[in-house]
Design an enzyme around this catalytic site. Structure first.
Site, PDB file in Angstrom:
ATOM      1  N   HIS A  28       0.840  -1.414  -0.059  1.00 10.19           N
ATOM      2  CA  HIS A  28       0.078  -0.054   0.084  1.00 10.19           C
ATOM      3  C   HIS A  28       0.939   1.042  -0.175  1.00 10.19           C
ATOM      4  CE1 HIS A  28       0.667  -0.545   4.193  1.00 10.19           C
ATOM      5  NE2 HIS A  28      -0.343  -1.334   4.400  1.00 10.19           N
ATOM      6  N   ASP A  54      -5.854  -4.447  -0.785  1.00 13.08           N
ATOM      7  CA  ASP A  54      -5.835  -4.461   0.886  1.00 13.08           C
ATOM      8  C   ASP A  54      -7.201  -4.358   1.254  1.00 13.08           C
ATOM      9  OD1 ASP A  54      -5.099  -3.838   3.364  1.00 13.08           O
ATOM     10  OD2 ASP A  54      -4.419  -1.823   3.185  1.00 13.08           O
ATOM     11  N   HIS A  88     -14.051  -4.255   7.759  1.00  7.75           N
ATOM     12  CA  HIS A  88     -14.586  -3.812   9.088  1.00  7.75           C
ATOM     13  C   HIS A  88     -16.017  -3.768   8.869  1.00  7.75           C
ATOM     14  CE1 HIS A  88     -10.423  -3.812  10.885  1.00  7.75           C
ATOM     15  NE2 HIS A  88     -10.290  -3.004   9.840  1.00  7.75           N
TER      16      HIS A  88
HETATM   17  C1  NCD Z   1      -5.583  -3.459   7.600  1.00  8.63           C
HETATM   18  C2  NCD Z   1      -6.586  -4.543   8.385  1.00  8.63           C
HETATM   19  O1  NCD Z   1      -7.775  -3.908   8.695  1.00  8.63           O
HETATM   20  O2  NCD Z   1      -6.106  -5.638   8.389  1.00  8.63           O
HETATM   21  N1  NCD Z   1      -5.823  -2.307   7.923  1.00  8.63           N
HETATM   22  C3  NCD Z   1      -5.618  -0.944   7.072  1.00  8.63           C
HETATM   23  O3  NCD Z   1      -6.186   0.014   7.144  1.00  8.63           O
HETATM   24  N2  NCD Z   1      -4.911  -1.152   5.816  1.00  8.63           N
HETATM   25  C4  NCD Z   1      -4.185  -3.639   8.119  1.00  8.63           C
HETATM   26  C5  NCD Z   1      -3.092  -3.265   6.962  1.00  8.63           C
HETATM   27  O4  NCD Z   1      -3.017  -3.563   5.811  1.00  8.63           O
HETATM   28  O5  NCD Z   1      -2.235  -2.407   7.671  1.00  8.63           O
HETATM   29 ZN    ZN Z   2      -3.463  -4.742   4.550  1.00 11.66          ZN
HETATM   30 ZN    ZN Z   3      -0.458  -2.564   6.112  1.00  7.20          ZN
END
Ligand code: NCD
Ligand code: ZN
Ligand code: ZN
Length: 412
Positions: free
Chosen positions: A210, A283, A287
């Protein structure tokens, strides 16, 4: 044998009007007027290799309320994705051989190709050779994010890079060091230079997760010129949103690393089309709505994304912002090459029959009730996109993306 007929197929860097024959899990022939018992008419459609997403959070285990392998599989198919690499910041984390094995077994419920990352933690970094044969790549978190797996000791970083090199696996790094993860845009490039130096010193195969800013991309390109073995990804949300959007939409656009500036966003699109970005990974970090509505500070970081990956990028192809060739490179060819998937990433005889059939003219507006991911929402709600997957093949087996059932469908 199944024959897809009358489609425009992306082969050898261009669209060609050819039939594709699938035998069991392989592409067995490409040509005109192929014969076979099952024929599927794909007139007006475009066929690409199935997308490969090297950064997803499939959750499951104690976080099945956010996503599990079955719902992740559905969301992937909707987004034209046939192969995922699952991150190890699960609960419990994937840092032992038993957990990785169990996670692989669970992944079968997705009915897509699932690769599994092993987490490098304080508990296992001394014995990476034990877990190495069981993982597809390693993941190291330099700072805090979902899962509390961060390893911050610089001395340990050196040991870890050295040991991973010996395993010959790729090391993917969450390269945000220290401080509030929501305040890292300024030092993203510095943090990334830190890991580039480690990769150079220990000859590690590094992949940077990312990446969001122009400065960081330029630092990585500079390291590539000095022959550091590095690749990197950016994500659809960094192409679609900026810090300004987060101001109005709050926790719905809270993720690590945080959204950057409009200049960075424009730079990423430019770099993408120039062929300077190795991969787009989602990514996908689901949630639930309940978890996200507790206020910005308390809400967990992460947004879902896999479900709309292909439409988000194909719409840019339709808008002449991105070429189809680049889309295939960053979502198929490059991830397959970098992560050693020698039978994937291209449409050719003998390759795996992982395909996405796209209706390039189908237009839909994304609404919350179309979301199949267990988290139940999408940052892309309200967006109208043109070009959607209408059929997906994983290892020769046909899967129907749910988009055909969307309520507000409009066929051009
Ligand atoms: C990811 C997660 O929720 O697992 N969250 C995020 O904001 N990207 C963790 C991560 O990739 O750092
Ligand atoms: Zn991630
Ligand atoms: Zn990450």
């Amino acid at each position: 044998m199944t024959i897809l007929t009358n489609a425009e197929i992306f082969v050898d860097g261009e669209l060609k009007k050819l039939d594709i024959a699938l035998e069991e899990d392989k592409i067995c022939a490409l040509g005109r007027n192929l014969e076979g018992e099952q024929r599927i008419d794909c007139s007006g459609k475009i066929v690409l290799p199935g997308l490969i997403d090297v950064h997803v959070h499939a959750r499951d285990l104690k976080q099945s309320h956010k996503e599990d392998w079955e719902s992740l599989g559905r969301a992937a198919i909707a987004g034209g994705v046939t192969t995922v690499f699952a991150m190890p910041n699960t609960d419990p984390p994937l840092d032992t051989v038993e957990r990785v094995r169990d996670y692989r077994r669970r992944a079968q419920a997705s009915k897509i190709n699932a690769k599994v990352y092993g987490a490098i933690t304080l508990g296992n970094y001394k014995n990476l050779e034990q877990i190495a044969p069981h993982v597809d790549a390693f993941k190291l978190y330099l700072g805090e994010t979902t899962g509390h797996l961060s390893v911050s000791d610089k001395k340990l970083h050196r040991e870890i890079f050295k040991s991973v090199t010996q395993t010959e696996k790729i090391l993917t790094v969450h390269a945000q060091r220290g401080g509030d993860p929501q305040d890292v845009t300024r030092h993203e490039a510095d943090d990334i230079c830190y890991v580039l130096d480690l990769a150079a010193a220990y000859k590690t195969k590094l992949h940077i997760a990312h990446v969001t800013t122009q400065r960081a991309v330029e630092a990585i390109l500079e390291a590539k010129r000095s022959k550091v073995d590095v690749s990197f990804e950016t994500c659809p949300h960094y192409l679609y949103f900026t810090a300004k959007d987060r101001e109005s939409r709050g926790a719905w656009l809270k993720m690590n690393p945080p959204l950057a500036t409009e200049e960075d966003r424009e730079f990423l699109w430019w770099a993408l089309q120039e062929g300077l970005i190795d991969m787009i990974a989602t990514d996908h970090a689901p949630h639930t709505i309940e978890e996200k509505i507790v206020g910005y500070a308390k809400a967990p970081a992460g947004v879902p994304g896999i479900e709309f990956l292909l439409p988000l990028l194909f719409d840019a192809v339709n808008a002449s912002k991105l070429s189809l060739g680049r889309l295939v490179e960053v979502c198929c060819t490059n991830p397959a090459r970098r992560f050693g998937l020698t039978h994937k990433g291209e449409i050719a005889v003998g390759r795996d029959a992982d395909l996405v059939v796209i209706d390039p003219d189908r237009e839909k507006t994304i609404t919350r009730k179309d979301v199949g991911s267990r988290c139940g929402w999408s940052p892309y709600e309200g967006l109208t996109l043109r070009g959607w997957p209408v059929m997906v093949f994983v290892g020769g087996l046909k899967r129907n993306p749910p988009c055909a059932a969307l309520s507000n469908e409009r066929q051009n």
